[in-house]
Each structure stands twice: as structure tokens, then as C-alpha cells.
Design an enzyme around this catalytic site. Structure first.
Site, short mmCIF file in Angstrom:
data_model
loop_
_atom_site.label_atom_id
_atom_site.label_comp_id
_atom_site.label_asym_id
_atom_site.label_seq_id
_atom_site.Cartn_x
_atom_site.Cartn_y
_atom_site.Cartn_z
CE LYS A 2 50.55 50.44 74.24
NZ LYS A 2 49.81 51.68 74.32
NE ARG A 13 43.05 53.54 74.99
CZ ARG A 13 44.28 53.18 74.58
NH1 ARG A 13 44.48 52.00 74.05
NH2 ARG A 13 45.29 54.03 74.71
#
Ligand code: PLP
Length: 367
Positions: A38, A133
């Protein structure tokens, strides 16, 4: 054909070399590597290079990128590294082999979908060890989810447990943090009565444990993107000496469109800039400066994140709007003219935007 700018120069040989270096070190430490694409927005040649280097899985946070990798004929199992949206369950089960999971209801939905599609979908249970997260927070809850996957959700296969560090909460993957994941894995293994295939200790930041040779025994998987595609953070942020890695894998080239002496302090009544920010300006008198045809649309909000190369020392990035970057060249080592091409080195933040921009023309090189 005329070359078009901005132009992103991608050196595939250097990416391949970085991938091999990571693989060699990790494999020697008993660690399997998933290559995460990514950070280069799954540019097709980068994905192929990563896959050909021999990583065990190919991963991304985005389904669009994973589908593109599938269409490129990538042989490795595909892995979704962002915890999935409920709404993408059908597509993930259809196109992707492995996902990271942190919610029991999503796991149940994935199970239904896998049974419907007559597939076994592989999952990691994601544990949050303080970076705040994604991931289960409570160990009992994580273990209960693992047991449910193992005993009740027959469309799923529990591949392992995983953690992410150094992303939101800036938490360092210390040996102690990694050991916590090993401890959790042992607890899960005791509860399900078998060994897990993988204990996945993090992303490129966790590669520092491999460099130091102090990864706790039991961590046998990492998900690595940045260290392969850019190899910037280990030397620059973490202070490691890593001559075995290439940092000049990606370069952005932009064209100079204006060179002129102008005041350094705006002239007239001041309000906010193009992005609504009240900016402070320093009056340094008349200065020579240039504009380049590259802006925040291309590399994101922070022009100062572009890495000035040694040959351009003395220039100073002053600011930018969507399509222009303004650079002070008063004290530059060389002269600049309209039509010149200037090059910058990249890091994760700028690379992720540039590789995503339809305005940027990609050129692959090998050397
Ligand atoms: C992005 C990501 C990775 C890879 O990160 P790099 O810093 O590029 O190595 C690994 N795991 C998860 C969960 C991610 O979101």
C-alpha cells in the site's frame, strides 16, 4: 514522445534488492514475511517485483489494490491488513485469502459469507498492545473470539494472532511488547488446544528487532512494506546504519515553471492561504525563488516532507498550494532556469500520495 512531468522514477532493481535483504534476514530469524504494497499504492510493477522476490503473502489495506494484484496474476495468498468493513465481507471472502480481524460480529459475518461461498477464509485475531489503533484490547475477549472461530465458525480458519505498533500511538515494538504478543499467543493456543500457524509481530517498525537480533522467540511473521519499498525510516527516524538497503527506490521529478526575485513577505492585506490556514511569513527582503509544477494534490499536505537531494543543498521549500511548490533558491549551490527538472527523494507520506495521483507519470527503471 515528449516526457511528461511530474514524473515518478521507480527503480525496480533496488526494490527487489531491498525485498531480498529483508527476506534473508527474516528467514534466518525464523520469520515469514508478507509484502505489503500500500505504500506504493500497488503500482503494478512494484507488486510484481515484490511477489517475484518470494514474500509469502501479498497484502494491502485496500480491496482495490488486492483485486489489482489478483488480476496481475500474483501467486501468493492475498491478505487484507486493514480490519474489514462489514459491508465488504462478500468481496473480501471472494477475492482475498487472509484478513486481520478485531470484531466478533465481523468474524461471524465473514463465517456466513465463507459458508455461502463454500470457502475457508483465514483470519488473524488482531491484538492492540497499546498503539491504540485496531485490535482487541481485552485478552479474555480476544481469546474467546479465537475459541469461537476455532470451534464454531467452520467457514473460518484461525491462522494466528497479530499486532500493529508505531502507527497511531507511536509505540515502539520493543522486545517486551513483542513478548506480550507471544504470551497472548500461548494463551490462545492453550485455549484452542493447538499451535497457531503465525504470530505476526508487526510492520516495518518491528523489523528493528530483526536488525538488532532481539526478536522474542515465538514471533514468526512480519508484514513489511516500507522497509522494502523505501527503507527510509530505519536509518532516518531510528538511527540504524543500513547500507545493505537502497533508499533511492522512488524519486519525484518536477519541472521549474518560474524563476524570479520577489519579496519574501506578502504584499497587501493578509488573510488565509488556499487551504484556509493563517500562515506566518518571515520578511527576509527580496529573495530569488522558483515555482515548480508539483503541489499538494500530488504529494499531500506537507511540502517540507519532500527530501531535498545533496546536489540541491541550499534550497528551501517555502510552501505550496494544490499545484505549485514555492522554493527559495537564493542560497542554492547551483542556478535554476525555467524548464529545468528538479528531483526529490521520498518517504512514506509523500510516496503514498504520489503513487496515488493520476497527474503523476510513472517511469520504471532497472539498473
Ligand atoms: C500498513 C500496514 C502494514 C505494513 O506497514 P509498513 O510500515 O509499510 O511496513 C502492516 N500491517 C498493517 C496492519 C498495516 O496497516
Amino acid at each position: 514522445m515528449q516526457k511528461r512531468y511530474p514524473r515518478l522514477i521507480v527503480n525496480l532493481s533496488k526494490i527487489e534488492s531491498n525485498a531480498k535483504t529483508v527476506l534473508k534476514a527474516c528467514n534466518a530469524a525464523g520469520i515469514t514475511v508478507a509484502g505489503i504494497m500500500k505504500g506504493a499504492s500497488a503500482l503494478p510493477e512494484v507488486v510484481k517485483t515484490m511477489a517475484d522476490s518470494g514474500v509469502a503473502q501479498i497484502g494491502s489495506s485496500r480491496m482495490e489494490q488486492l483485486i489489482a494484484a489478483h488480476n496481475l496474476g500474483v501467486k501468493q495468498p492475498l491478505m487484507l491488513v486493514r480490519v474489514p468493513m462489514l459491508s465488504e465481507a462478500e468481496e473480501v471472502v471472494k477475492c482475498v485469502d487472509i484478513s486481520l480481524q478485531s470484531d466478533i460480529n465481523v468474524l461471524r459475518r465473514f463465517n456466513e459469507e465463507a459458508l455461502k461461498q463454500n470457502k475457508i477464509h483465514k483470519v488473524f485475531i488482531m491484538m492492540d498492545l497499546g498503539d491504540l489503533r485496531e485490535g482487541f484490547w481485552d485478552w479474555e475477549e480476544a481469546t474467546a473470539a479465537a475459541v469461537e472461530v476455532e470451534t464454531k465458525l467452520s467457514g473460518l480458519y484461525l491462522l494466528g494472532v497479530a499486532v500493529n505498533l508505531g502507527c497511531y500511538g507511536s509505540i515502539v515494538p520493543t522486545p517486551e511488547k513483542e513478548q506480550e504478543l507471544v504470551d497472548l499467543a500461548a494463551k490462545v493456543e492453550a485455549a484452542i488446544g493447538r499451535k497457531l500457524d503465525y504470530v505476526s509481530g508487526g510492520a516495518s517498525t518491528s523489523y528493528m528487532r530483526v536488525l538488532d537480533g532481539n526478536m522474542p522467540k515465538g514471533i514468526n511473521h512480519l508484514r513489511i512494506g516500507e522497509q522494502i519499498i523505501l527503507a527510509h525510516d530505519a536509518p532516518v527516524y531510528w538511527g540504524y546504519d543500513t547500507p545493505q538497503f537502497h533508499r533511492d527506490t522512488f524519486r519525484i521529478q518536477a519541472e521549474v515553471i518560474e524563476v524570479r526575485d520577489k519579496p519574501s513577505f506578502p504584499v497587501g492585506e493578509r488573510f488565509v492561504d488556499a487551504f484556509g490556514n493563517a500562515v506566518q511569513y518571515e520578511d527576509r527582503g527580496i529573495r530569488r525563488r522558483m515555482l515548480i509544477a508539483l503541489g499538494k494534490c500530488d504529494y499531500g499536505a506537507y511540502p517540507e516532507e519532500l527530501d531535498v537531494l545533496p546536489e540541491d543543498e541550499g534550497i528551501e521549500i517555502l510552501g505550496a498550494s494544490s499545484d505549485h511548490t514555492i522554493i527559495d533558491i537564493q542560497d542554492a549551490k547551483r542556478e535554476y532556469h525555467v524548464g529545468d527538472i528538479i528531483e526529490f527523494g521520498l518517504k512514506y507520506s509523500t510516496n503514498v500520495y504520489l503513487t496515488n495521483s493520476p497527474n503523476v507519470h510513472v517511469e520504471y527503471v532497472r539498473d
